[in-house]
Design a protein around this motif. Structure first.
Motif, mmCIF file in Angstrom:
data_model
loop_
_atom_site.group_PDB
_atom_site.id
_atom_site.type_symbol
_atom_site.label_atom_id
_atom_site.label_comp_id
_atom_site.label_asym_id
_atom_site.label_seq_id
_atom_site.Cartn_x
_atom_site.Cartn_y
_atom_site.Cartn_z
ATOM 1 N N PHE A 140 0.859 -1.173 0.000
ATOM 2 C CA PHE A 140 0.000 0.000 0.000
ATOM 3 C C PHE A 140 0.907 1.239 0.000
ATOM 4 O O PHE A 140 2.021 1.189 0.525
ATOM 5 N N ALA A 141 0.423 2.341 -0.568
ATOM 6 C CA ALA A 141 1.258 3.540 -0.629
ATOM 7 C C ALA A 141 0.387 4.783 -0.596
ATOM 8 O O ALA A 141 -0.700 4.804 -1.190
ATOM 9 N N THR A 142 0.877 5.814 0.092
ATOM 10 C CA THR A 142 0.131 7.063 0.204
ATOM 11 C C THR A 142 1.040 8.258 -0.040
ATOM 12 O O THR A 142 2.261 8.188 0.135
ATOM 13 N N ASP A 143 0.411 9.351 -0.423
ATOM 14 C CA ASP A 143 1.114 10.630 -0.537
ATOM 15 C C ASP A 143 0.074 11.738 -0.371
ATOM 16 O O ASP A 143 -1.116 11.529 -0.670
ATOM 17 N N ILE A 144 0.507 12.898 0.065
ATOM 18 C CA ILE A 144 -0.403 14.029 0.207
ATOM 19 C C ILE A 144 -0.683 14.693 -1.129
ATOM 20 O O ILE A 144 -1.672 15.400 -1.291
ATOM 21 N N SER A 145 0.194 14.452 -2.113
ATOM 22 C CA SER A 145 0.097 15.109 -3.411
ATOM 23 C C SER A 145 -0.597 14.229 -4.441
ATOM 24 O O SER A 145 -0.141 13.116 -4.730
ATOM 25 N N GLU A 146 -1.675 14.724 -5.018
ATOM 26 C CA GLU A 146 -2.355 13.993 -6.086
ATOM 27 C C GLU A 146 -1.469 13.893 -7.328
ATOM 28 O O GLU A 146 -1.506 12.893 -8.042
ATOM 29 N N ASP A 147 -0.679 14.930 -7.592
ATOM 30 C CA ASP A 147 0.220 14.886 -8.749
ATOM 31 C C ASP A 147 1.268 13.790 -8.574
ATOM 32 O O ASP A 147 1.606 13.078 -9.530
#
Length: 284
Positions: A140-147
């Motif tokens: 699983f992976a997350t980031d605050i940036s949609e880009d």
């Protein structure tokens, strides 16, 4: 113009920005990428003419390189852990030191069926490399940036791996992106360079790479790690481990902070250059 002449021209154009050796390395890397050659072919094919139809694009690239734009952004791709990754100014350029973080996790969990969360994934280089090297794991992976997530999703598709992506602010412990899912591993290369160290970095970093992926305030240098510790407390299974890349100046301070959060078996690792670079800790 021959391939050798082009390489020399690019080298000369870069020397105001880089020392001669680094300028030559960037020029060679660029020419090989654009000509679809292996590095060893550069000397063998140096007297061959450059295809004139390529020159307009090459001249534009040379201008960008001479302005300080990182080679990886000019090419739109880079290599990490033996895999090809698309990169843009929306994501941090993957570094060799982060490959060592991936290698630690691969060595520890090879052949095991575990669940891994990469927090602050950026280009997806950590998550995708782990999914590629550990086919039995769920990643699983997350980031605050949609880009950034758009780049990471494209990289996962190009490398033929399945990673579950979601947008999430690591500071938000109340709204978890994957519900009550419990993880065996949380891994992260968060922002960690103190803002006051900005002046020590090359302009191709400070002028082009995303600030939010690089810098932290001088008066709160460990905020990302506190956020990661809280996420790990909430979502790691008992005995699960947190793996993070760190900054050498506060390596020991971070280890002490993790112990204060109740983490056990805190381990520090040095990178290939002998610098303190990684820390691993286990949840109770």
């Amino acid at each position: 113009m021959t391939i050798k002449q082009l390489t020399n021209d690019i080298t000369q154009s870069l020397q105001p920005l880089y020392d001669p050796r680094e300028a030559a390395a960037v020029a060679s890397w660029y020419v090989c990428a654009r000509m679809r050659m292996e590095r060893y072919e550069l000397a063998l094919r140096g007297n061959e003419p450059v295809d004139e139809t390529l020159m307009p694009a090459i001249r534009r690239d040379m201008e960008r390189l001479a302005e300080g734009c990182p080679l990886q952004y000019v090419l739109g791709e880079t290599e990490f852990y033996g895999l090809s990754f698309k990169v843009s100014p929306a994501v941090l350029i993957p570094r060799p030191e982060t490959e060592e973080l991936v290698q630690r996790v691969v060595q520890q969990y090879e052949g095991q069926k575990v669940r891994i969360w990469d927090v602050g994934t950026g280009s997806g280089c950590i998550a995708i490399s782990l999914a590629k090297m550990l086919p039995d794991v769920e990643v699983f992976a997350t980031d605050i940036s949609e880009d950034a997530l758009a780049v990471a999703r494209e990289n996962a598709e190009c490398n033929g791996v399945g990673v579950t992506f979601a947008r999430h602010d690591m500071a938000d412990v109340e709204h978890l992106p994957f519900g009550e899912t419990r993880f065996d591993v949380i891994v992260s290369n968060p922002p960690y360079i103190p803002a006051s160290d900005r002046a020590t970095l090359h302009k191709n970093v400070t002028d082009y790479e995303p600030e939010t992926a690089l810098f932290v305030p001088d008066d709160d240098k460990l905020w990302c790690y506190r956020a990661l510790a809280r996420l790990a407390q909430r979502t790691l299974a008992p005995g699960g481990r947190l793996y993070v890349e760190t900054y050498h100046d506060f390596h020991e301070e971070l280890a002490e902070m993790l112990q204060s959060f109740g983490f056990l078996a805190v381990q520090s690792f040095r990178d290939i250059n002998g610098q303190p670079r990684m820390i691993s800790a286990a949840r109770l």
